[in-house]
Every structure is written in C-alpha cells, then in structure tokens.
Design a protein around this motif. Structure first.
Motif, PDB file in Angstrom:
ATOM      1  N   VAL A  55       0.843  -1.205   0.000  1.00  0.00           N
ATOM      2  CA  VAL A  55       0.000   0.000   0.000  1.00  0.00           C
ATOM      3  C   VAL A  55       0.878   1.254   0.000  1.00  0.00           C
ATOM      4  CG1 VAL A  55      -1.648   1.330   1.366  1.00  0.00           C
ATOM      5  CG2 VAL A  55      -1.966  -1.137   1.087  1.00  0.00           C
ATOM      6  N   ARG A  56       1.934   1.238   0.838  1.00  0.00           N
ATOM      7  CA  ARG A  56       2.817   2.415   0.911  1.00  0.00           C
ATOM      8  C   ARG A  56       3.553   2.630  -0.408  1.00  0.00           C
ATOM      9  NH1 ARG A  56       4.636   6.467   0.460  1.00  0.00           N
ATOM     10  NH2 ARG A  56       6.133   7.619   1.758  1.00  0.00           N
ATOM     11  N   LEU A  57       4.031   1.560  -1.014  1.00  0.00           N
ATOM     12  CA  LEU A  57       4.741   1.684  -2.285  1.00  0.00           C
ATOM     13  C   LEU A  57       3.805   2.109  -3.412  1.00  0.00           C
ATOM     14  CD1 LEU A  57       7.062  -1.433  -1.957  1.00  0.00           C
ATOM     15  CD2 LEU A  57       7.822   0.954  -2.105  1.00  0.00           C
ATOM     16  N   ALA A  58       2.573   1.634  -3.358  1.00  0.00           N
ATOM     17  CA  ALA A  58       1.583   2.060  -4.362  1.00  0.00           C
ATOM     18  C   ALA A  58       1.355   3.563  -4.279  1.00  0.00           C
ATOM     19  CB  ALA A  58       0.273   1.298  -4.163  1.00  0.00           C
ATOM     20  N   ARG A  59       1.270   4.065  -3.062  1.00  0.00           N
ATOM     21  CA  ARG A  59       1.082   5.511  -2.880  1.00  0.00           C
ATOM     22  C   ARG A  59       2.284   6.291  -3.418  1.00  0.00           C
ATOM     23  NH1 ARG A  59      -0.141   5.188   2.099  1.00  0.00           N
ATOM     24  NH2 ARG A  59       1.692   6.080   3.117  1.00  0.00           N
ATOM     25  N   ALA A  60       3.479   5.767  -3.178  1.00  0.00           N
ATOM     26  CA  ALA A  60       4.688   6.426  -3.670  1.00  0.00           C
ATOM     27  C   ALA A  60       4.752   6.406  -5.186  1.00  0.00           C
ATOM     28  CB  ALA A  60       5.923   5.752  -3.073  1.00  0.00           C
ATOM     29  N   LEU A  61       4.391   5.268  -5.786  1.00  0.00           N
ATOM     30  CA  LEU A  61       4.415   5.157  -7.240  1.00  0.00           C
ATOM     31  C   LEU A  61       3.416   6.099  -7.892  1.00  0.00           C
ATOM     32  CD1 LEU A  61       4.744   1.278  -7.492  1.00  0.00           C
ATOM     33  CD2 LEU A  61       6.447   2.938  -8.283  1.00  0.00           C
ATOM     34  N   GLU A  62       2.277   6.263  -7.245  1.00  0.00           N
ATOM     35  CA  GLU A  62       1.269   7.182  -7.799  1.00  0.00           C
ATOM     36  C   GLU A  62       1.774   8.619  -7.753  1.00  0.00           C
ATOM     37  OE1 GLU A  62      -3.509   7.784  -7.806  1.00  0.00           O
ATOM     38  OE2 GLU A  62      -2.591   6.967  -5.989  1.00  0.00           O
ATOM     39  N   GLN A  63       2.425   8.978  -6.650  1.00  0.00           N
ATOM     40  CA  GLN A  63       2.967  10.333  -6.555  1.00  0.00           C
ATOM     41  C   GLN A  63       4.110  10.531  -7.540  1.00  0.00           C
ATOM     42  OE1 GLN A  63       3.600  11.919  -2.614  1.00  0.00           O
ATOM     43  NE2 GLN A  63       5.380  13.105  -3.276  1.00  0.00           N
ATOM     44  N   ASN A  64       4.909   9.490  -7.752  1.00  0.00           N
ATOM     45  CA  ASN A  64       6.014   9.581  -8.694  1.00  0.00           C
ATOM     46  C   ASN A  64       5.514   9.794 -10.121  1.00  0.00           C
ATOM     47  OD1 ASN A  64       7.722   7.885 -10.781  1.00  0.00           O
ATOM     48  ND2 ASN A  64       9.171   8.551  -9.201  1.00  0.00           N
ATOM     49  N   GLY A  65       4.604   8.942 -10.560  1.00  0.00           N
ATOM     50  CA  GLY A  65       3.968   9.120 -11.862  1.00  0.00           C
ATOM     51  C   GLY A  65       4.851   8.888 -13.067  1.00  0.00           C
ATOM     52  N   GLN A  66       6.063   8.325 -12.899  1.00  0.00           N
ATOM     53  CA  GLN A  66       6.971   8.132 -14.022  1.00  0.00           C
ATOM     54  C   GLN A  66       7.371   6.674 -14.226  1.00  0.00           C
ATOM     55  OE1 GLN A  66       7.861  10.706 -16.014  1.00  0.00           O
ATOM     56  NE2 GLN A  66       6.541  12.012 -14.749  1.00  0.00           N
ATOM     57  N   VAL A  67       7.123   5.814 -13.246  1.00  0.00           N
ATOM     58  CA  VAL A  67       7.555   4.422 -13.337  1.00  0.00           C
ATOM     59  C   VAL A  67       6.703   3.682 -14.361  1.00  0.00           C
ATOM     60  CG1 VAL A  67       7.877   2.263 -12.076  1.00  0.00           C
ATOM     61  CG2 VAL A  67       8.386   4.458 -10.973  1.00  0.00           C
ATOM     62  N   VAL A  68       7.368   2.869 -15.194  1.00  0.00           N
ATOM     63  CA  VAL A  68       6.693   2.176 -16.291  1.00  0.00           C
ATOM     64  C   VAL A  68       6.423   0.715 -15.950  1.00  0.00           C
ATOM     65  CG1 VAL A  68       6.883   1.487 -18.720  1.00  0.00           C
ATOM     66  CG2 VAL A  68       7.744   3.728 -17.976  1.00  0.00           C
ATOM     67  N   ASN A  69       7.409   0.048 -15.368  1.00  0.00           N
ATOM     68  CA  ASN A  69       7.297  -1.376 -15.080  1.00  0.00           C
ATOM     69  C   ASN A  69       7.539  -1.653 -13.607  1.00  0.00           C
ATOM     70  OD1 ASN A  69       7.041  -2.209 -17.924  1.00  0.00           O
ATOM     71  ND2 ASN A  69       9.175  -1.540 -18.084  1.00  0.00           N
ATOM     72  N   VAL A  70       6.666  -2.465 -12.996  1.00  0.00           N
ATOM     73  CA  VAL A  70       6.783  -2.821 -11.587  1.00  0.00           C
ATOM     74  C   VAL A  70       6.640  -4.325 -11.437  1.00  0.00           C
ATOM     75  CG1 VAL A  70       5.743  -2.636  -9.290  1.00  0.00           C
ATOM     76  CG2 VAL A  70       5.940  -0.604 -10.730  1.00  0.00           C
ATOM     77  N   SER A  71       7.545  -4.936 -10.684  1.00  0.00           N
ATOM     78  CA  SER A  71       7.435  -6.362 -10.371  1.00  0.00           C
ATOM     79  C   SER A  71       7.622  -6.561  -8.876  1.00  0.00           C
ATOM     80  CB  SER A  71       8.484  -7.178 -11.133  1.00  0.00           C
ATOM     81  OG  SER A  71       8.388  -8.544 -10.752  1.00  0.00           O
ATOM     82  N   PHE A  72       6.561  -7.042  -8.220  1.00  0.00           N
ATOM     83  CA  PHE A  72       6.616  -7.404  -6.802  1.00  0.00           C
ATOM     84  C   PHE A  72       6.330  -8.902  -6.660  1.00  0.00           C
ATOM     85  CE2 PHE A  72       5.143  -2.865  -5.518  1.00  0.00           C
ATOM     86  CZ  PHE A  72       6.438  -2.400  -5.713  1.00  0.00           C
ATOM     87  N   ALA A  73       6.849  -9.694  -7.566  1.00  0.00           N
ATOM     88  CA  ALA A  73       6.564 -11.127  -7.570  1.00  0.00           C
ATOM     89  C   ALA A  73       7.171 -11.823  -6.355  1.00  0.00           C
ATOM     90  CB  ALA A  73       7.123 -11.759  -8.848  1.00  0.00           C
ATOM     91  N   ARG A  74       6.489 -12.916  -5.955  1.00  0.00           N
ATOM     92  CA  ARG A  74       6.966 -13.792  -4.887  1.00  0.00           C
ATOM     93  C   ARG A  74       7.234 -13.048  -3.585  1.00  0.00           C
ATOM     94  NH1 ARG A  74       8.823 -15.271  -9.626  1.00  0.00           N
ATOM     95  NH2 ARG A  74      10.757 -14.087  -9.488  1.00  0.00           N
ATOM     96  N   ASN A  75       6.270 -12.269  -3.169  1.00  0.00           N
ATOM     97  CA  ASN A  75       6.307 -11.607  -1.872  1.00  0.00           C
ATOM     98  C   ASN A  75       5.168 -12.146  -1.005  1.00  0.00           C
ATOM     99  OD1 ASN A  75       8.490  -9.410  -1.625  1.00  0.00           O
ATOM    100  ND2 ASN A  75       7.708  -9.073  -3.693  1.00  0.00           N
ATOM    101  N   SER A  76       4.685 -11.356  -0.087  1.00  0.00           N
ATOM    102  CA  SER A  76       3.592 -11.780   0.798  1.00  0.00           C
ATOM    103  C   SER A  76       2.408 -10.830   0.685  1.00  0.00           C
ATOM    104  CB  SER A  76       4.083 -11.839   2.251  1.00  0.00           C
ATOM    105  OG  SER A  76       5.167 -12.734   2.384  1.00  0.00           O
TER     106      SER A  76
END
Length: 498
Positions: free
Chosen positions: A356-377
C-alpha cells in the motif's frame, strides 16, 4: 639539507611543501625555521605546509606563527611530532585562528606534541570566533578533562569545524561528558574521534543522550575505552532514533552478550548505520549473526535509496528484506525522483502494508513504467491498491504480482475483468483448489505467472529476472558488504570482532 629542500620547493611553487624529519635530510629545528621564515611569509602560493617530526619546539612554533600570520593562501598545516607545548600552541592559535588572523587555515594537525590544558584552552578560545577551520587533530596530547571541557564550550558555538580528533588525549569521563553535552547543540561537526581516553559507561550514556538529539554527526569513534554492557545499552537505544550516524566504533571495549544483544535489537529499527565496530567478549557466533544481518540489511536499503535518489532509472533486487521501515525509506526515495522507470522487488518480504505504501509512492512519482513485486507476501488488500494504481495510471505499463498469496476470488477477477490482461496463470489457478488463499503462481516457469498489462506485453519485466543491482546487492556473502560484516578468523578464546 633540510633548509635547502624547503627553499627549493618554495622556489618551484610545489604544493604541498613537505619535509618529514629524519627522512634523509635531517630535521629543521629552530635554527632551520629561522632561515626559511622570511621566504615562507612572502609566499603567495603556499597552501599546504607539512613539517612533521622536525624537532621544532616552542621557539620554532612562535617563529612559524609570526611568519604565517599574514598568509592568505595557507589551508593545511601539519606539525605533528614536534614537541610543541602550550606556549607554542598559544602563539599558533592566536596567529592562525584568532580574531586577527588574516588567513584561511582549514586543517590544523598538532597530533603527538606536548599540548596540555592551557594549549587546549587557547585553541578553544580561537575556535569561538574562527570561521575557516574544518579539521583539528590533537591526537596524543594530554589535554585532560579540563582541556576537553574547554573545547566542548567552543563546540557549543562554533559552526564550521567538521572533524575533531581527540584520540588518546586523557579527557576521561569528565571531558567526554562535556563534549557530548555540547554536541546536543552543535549541528556541524560530522566526525569525532575520542578513543583510548579511559572513559566508561557514564560517558557512553552521555553520548547516547546526545545521539538521540544530534543527527549531523556521521562518525563516532569510542574505541579502546572502558565501555561495558550498561554504556552499550544507552548507545544502542539512541540508534533506534538517530538518523545521521553512519559509523560507530567500539572495538576493544569490555562489551559482553547483553551489549551485543542491545545493538542487535536496535539495528532492526535503524536503517542509516553502515559500519559498527566492536569487540564482543564471551560471545558465540549465534549471538553475533543477528547484528551482522541487520547491518547487511541497512546497507542494502541505504544503497537502494541512494541509487534511486541519484537518478538511477532501474532498481532490481531479489531476496532483500524491505519489510517495515525499509519499505518506507524506499517509498520516500521513489517519491522524490523523476528518473526511475523500472522497479523490481522480488522475494523481498513485502506484505500488504508495504505494498500500500509503495503504491502511494508510485502514484505520486507518476513516471515508473514497469513494476514487479513477484513472490512476496502481498495479499488481496495490497494487490487491490496496486491494481487500482495500474488502472488509473497513464504511465504504468506492467505490473507483475506473480507468486503472492492473493485470495482466489480476487485472482480470477484480476485475470478476467481486465480485457487487456494476458492470462498466463489460469492453469496454475485451476489446478489447485485445496485452500482458500492461493498464490497467483506456484513456482515461476516459462509461463507460470500472471502479469497485468494495459498495453502490449513487450515491455514487461521478465518473470525470471533475478538480476541484482551491483550497488544494492542483497546476497549475504556479497563482496560489497564484506568490508564491515564478514566474520573474522579467530583463534580459540579470542573475542569476536565485528
């Protein structure tokens, strides 16, 4: 020959001008200084003068002070091992650092001379008004507790000194406590060396209290003292709150298991300390390992954040620990960069709160194209925030959540509701109905994950990507972290050095 060497260097406008006594050319002594004084005073290019081990004494120090008093170019003066006592120190302090000084001396080394309390007091008085000196080295001078107290008073007002070396200066608990108190107010000193001063737990407690307030000091050396478990507890507790200290040295102090445990616990909350040096008495390997792992984690998190803030366009980490505060630090870095395009944190212990925290940061950033959070919890709550971000974003193209324990209903909704999402995980989903909570994939293989795209999948992050950034490696045995976390060789009954 010593005089001729100095005069030849001055004539050639060498920088630095250097003569180490007994290096084939003898010593300058007072007589030699008298011969070169006039030429030194007239030099318009002299920036660095090194005259260590030249048997100068107080008369030569006074001659140098008078010769250099009006120099406007001298920045570094090295006079260590010259038997200069309080009288010579007073002359040098008044001429080069006092209110009437014309120069811009930045580094002054008087280590291993005969400076006492009065000499320290004269230096302290000069520092109250000096605005040029950055480095002062008094290593090996017995200035005592009173001398330490005098320097502490200067530190409470001085706003330019960056490095202070007081190693082996006999300041003991009294001087150390005064200096620690002054550093509660000082916001400019970044390095303090106070090892081998016979200070104990009371001084360590004072430094601990200081570190809870001071976030500008980056290196603190308290090695070769008498700090035990009680003092270690105060220092460790301060590390839970301190955000500035990068290096703490406590080698050759009588710290036992309790002290080591205090640091191990504190480092779970501290993500800025890079190096911790201590001698752990009567501690086995299993007592040291948790602290070493905490240091490794701090190193990875710090380097990752620094690389993002430096403008790195891609961050790939596999197997690091970005749970809790680590995710917060990285999220803050992501929010303050506009160059990051690819973010991959696979198997990095990210849960719902971190997602949730990283999603909020990515939304504020607005420039990231590719995200992979595979094999987490990441569960349904975290996945929902990330998928909603994907749907709202004009820039995010690829989101890989493969291998996360997302609820089955949400997984199917995610797979079938988005018409742009190529479903590559149906077979894995359909084949396992034995539990309420399922992974989007069991094990990654050629097509064993679900990747949600809003465009063509050609820019997708590879599901098998396990690349680790060279500067942010999370491998426990990485050479990058060996310099401060590797286990030392030891003989039987030898204390552990971390």
């Amino acid at each position: 020959r010593a005089v001729d060497s100095i005069l030849e260097q001055l004539e050639a406008n060498d920088d630095p001008i250097t003569l180490t006594g007994s290096s084939g050319g003898g010593c300058l002594g007072n007589a030699g200084v008298q011969q070169i004084a006039e030429t030194l005073g007239k030099s318009t290019s002299l920036r660095w003068l090194q005259l260590d081990r030249n048997d100068l004494g107080d008369p030569a120090a006074e001659t140098l002070a008078n010769a250099l008093k009006y120099s406007t170019t001298l920045q570094t003066l090295d006079l260590d091992f010259n038997e200069i006592s309080d009288a010579g120190t007073l002359q040098l302090a008044e001429a080069l650092l006092g209110p009437s000084a014309q120069g811009s001396l930045k580094e002054f080394n008087l280590s291993c001379n005969a400076v006492g309390v009065a000499g320290a007091e004269s230096l302290a008085e000069a520092l109250t008004s000096n605005t040029t000196l950055r480095v002062l080295c008094l290593h090996g001078n017995c200035i005592g507790g009173e001398g330490g107290a005098a320097l502490a008073k200067a530190l409470s007002t001085n706003q330019t000194l960056k490095t202070l070396s007081l190693h082996n200066t006999c300041i003991a608990n009294h001087g150390a406590i005064q200096i620690a108190g002054a550093l509660k107010l000082n916001k400019t000193l970044s390095e303090l060396s106070a090892g081998q001063n016979d200070m104990g737990d009371a001084a360590a407690a004072a430094f601990g209290m200081m570190l809870a307030h001071n976030h500008s000091l980056s290196e603190l050396r308290l090695d070769h003292n008498q700090i035990g478990d009680a003092g270690s507890k105060h220092l460790a507790e301060a590390l839970r709150f301190n955000k500035g200290l990068r290096e703490l040295w406590l080698v050759e102090n009588p710290i036992g298991f309790t002290g080591v445990a205090s640091f191990a616990s504190a480092l779970d909350k501290n993500h800025t300390l890079q190096r911790l040096g201590l001698t752990a008495e009567d501690c086995e390997k299993e007592h040291i390992e948790p602290m070493m792992m905490s240091l490794r984690r701090n190193h990875v998190v710090r380097r990752a954040c620094e690389n993002v803030l430096r403008g790195q366009s891609e961050l790939k980490l596999h197997g690091a620990d970005f749970s809790g505060d680590a995710a917060e630090h990285l999220a803050a870095a992501v929010e303050h960069t506009d160059t990051l395009r690819n973010l991959s944190l696979e198997s990095c212990r990210i849960g719902d709160a971190e997602a949730v925290r990283l999603a909020r940061a990515l939304e504020q950033n607005g420039q990231v194209v590719n995200v992979s959070f595979a094999r987490n919890s990441i569960g349904t709550r975290g996945a929902e925030h990330l998928v909603e971000l994907l749907q709202r974003s004009d820039t995010l193209v690829s989101l890989n959540l493969g291998g996360n324990p997302v609820d089955s209903y949400f997984a199917h909704k995610l797979t079938h509701q988005n018409r742009h999402a190529p479903c590559m995980g149906d077979e894995a989903l359909e084949s396992d109905r034995t539990s309420e909570v399922e992974s989007l994939v069991e094990e990654p293989h050629e097509s064993g994950f679900i990747q949600v795209d809003v465009d063509e999948p050609t820019n997708a992050v590879s599901p098998s990507a396990t690349d680790v950034d060279d500067d942010c490696t999370s491998e426990p045995n990485s050479q990058e972290v060996d310099d401060f976390t590797s286990e030392p060789n030891r003989e039987e009954d030898t204390p552990w050095h971390v």
